[in-house]
Design a protein around this motif. Structure first.
Motif, mmCIF file in Angstrom:
data_model
loop_
_atom_site.group_PDB
_atom_site.id
_atom_site.type_symbol
_atom_site.label_atom_id
_atom_site.label_comp_id
_atom_site.label_asym_id
_atom_site.label_seq_id
_atom_site.Cartn_x
_atom_site.Cartn_y
_atom_site.Cartn_z
ATOM 1 N N GLN A 31 0.848 -1.192 0.000
ATOM 2 C CA GLN A 31 0.000 0.000 0.000
ATOM 3 C C GLN A 31 0.885 1.243 0.000
ATOM 4 O O GLN A 31 1.888 1.299 0.708
ATOM 5 N N THR A 48 -3.847 -8.440 5.581
ATOM 6 C CA THR A 48 -3.020 -7.244 5.718
ATOM 7 C C THR A 48 -1.915 -7.508 6.735
ATOM 8 O O THR A 48 -2.169 -8.043 7.806
ATOM 9 N N GLN A 62 -1.155 -7.920 1.829
ATOM 10 C CA GLN A 62 -1.128 -6.483 1.595
ATOM 11 C C GLN A 62 -0.266 -5.881 2.706
ATOM 12 O O GLN A 62 -0.592 -5.996 3.885
ATOM 13 N N VAL A 88 1.081 -2.807 4.734
ATOM 14 C CA VAL A 88 0.691 -1.429 5.045
ATOM 15 C C VAL A 88 1.733 -0.836 5.986
ATOM 16 O O VAL A 88 1.985 -1.369 7.070
#
Length: 315
Positions: free
Chosen positions: A42, A237, A296, A298
């Motif tokens: 991200q 995430t 993902q 972050v």
């Protein structure tokens, strides 16, 4: 002071040397379909027009991730639009995935942006829930919320079939790979409700699901068993814990976030706490391989640390 942007701009369709395309526009979708593990990072757009840091960070991970997710006004903070961020990723040879949501725009503006995304070479979208404006930097901004997540997914599906929400035929149909998110859940009842919402999103067109941050892999395994019935890839995430204070705050106040006490203690006792957070993120990614179809990553402003996380993950 004005910042130059032209030094970074070139063909958005990524024609490289000898006319060869550097990265196919459907690489992410092909990996999802084939069951391969996808690595997503991200990356926020700048609050302004100086894109140098974003471009530099993108170039550092270009060959190491399969796509970059671009939030749009994440956490209610005004920034350069995600569409522009998506084009910048394309220009760097990286496949973008762009957030879309209904908080700030009505259905006409949303459909227009979604069509524009396709024309700009952005074919991956994630429909998300817009955060409360009271948490952002423009608290007096008016929310719109013309479409909820299911409504927006339904609109995207209709556009791909050649019609707008008013039923009018489009002059050329777009195509997308669209995902959705699952919110954090404090208990089994909340999880059941979120899974039911996710099921409706999948029925409306979502082809993958981004899950909340994972700090305990065993808990993710339990969650994944319950979410298996969705029938689409789960992408958890991995959130970079920058400090012990952030870890403690999230564990205490963020609904559904479970950070094992031994992780917080480990960070607190580390000689280099910042480095320990990077190591923990890398370990989490390694442990999720084989349990999910990707991650993902972050970092919330620490995108320059993405290469180190990937190093510790062995990617």
């Amino acid at each position: 002071m004005a910042f130059r942007t032209d030094v970074f701009l070139f063909n958005p369709f990524l024609v490289g040397k000898a006319g060869k395309t550097e990265r196919g526009p459907m690489d992410f979708q092909k990996r999802l379909s084939s069951g391969e593990f996808v690595i997503l990072a991200q990356m926020n757009t700048p609050k302004g027009v100086n894109i140098s840091e974003m471009v530099t960070n993108a170039r550092r991970i270009k060959e190491r991730v399969h796509a970059v997710i671009i939030p749009d006004m994440d956490n209610g903070v005004m920034r350069m639009s995600a569409l522009a961020g998506g084009v910048l990723m394309r220009q760097q040879g990286i496949e973008p995935i762009v957030h879309v949501y209904g908080r700030d725009k009505n259905r006409m503006a949303l459909q227009g942006d979604i069509l524009a995304a396709h024309v700009l070479g952005i074919q991956n979208l994630v429909v998300v829930r817009g955060e409360d404006m009271l948490q952002g930097d423009h608290v007096d901004a008016k929310t719109v919320d013309d479409l909820d997540e299911v409504g927006l997914l339904t609109a995207i599906t209709a556009l791909a079939k050649g019609k707008d929400m008013a039923g009018f035929e489009l002059n050329g149909s777009p195509s997308y790979t669209v995902g959705c998110t699952i919110g954090g859940c404090a208990d089994d009842g909340a999880l059941d409700a979120e899974l039911e919402k996710a099921r409706r999103k999948v029925e409306a067109g979502a082809r993958f699901v981004l899950t909340p941050a994972v700090f305990d892999v065993d808990r993710f395994v339990s969650f994944a068993e319950k979410a298996r019935g969705l029938g689409v890839p789960l992408i958890p995430t991995v959130f970079l814990l920058k400090t012990v204070g952030i870890a403690r705050y999230m564990a205490t106040y963020e609904p559904g976030v479970f950070i094992p006490e031994h992780l917080i203690k480990r960070m607190r006792q580390a000689a280099d706490r910042e480095m320990e957070g990077l190591v923990i993120a890398g370990e989490t990614i390694r442990n999720l391989k084989g349990l999910a179809q990707g991650v993902q990553i972050v970092t919330l402003g620490w995108e320059h640390r993405l290469p180190a996380i990937l190093d510790y993950a062995g990617l």
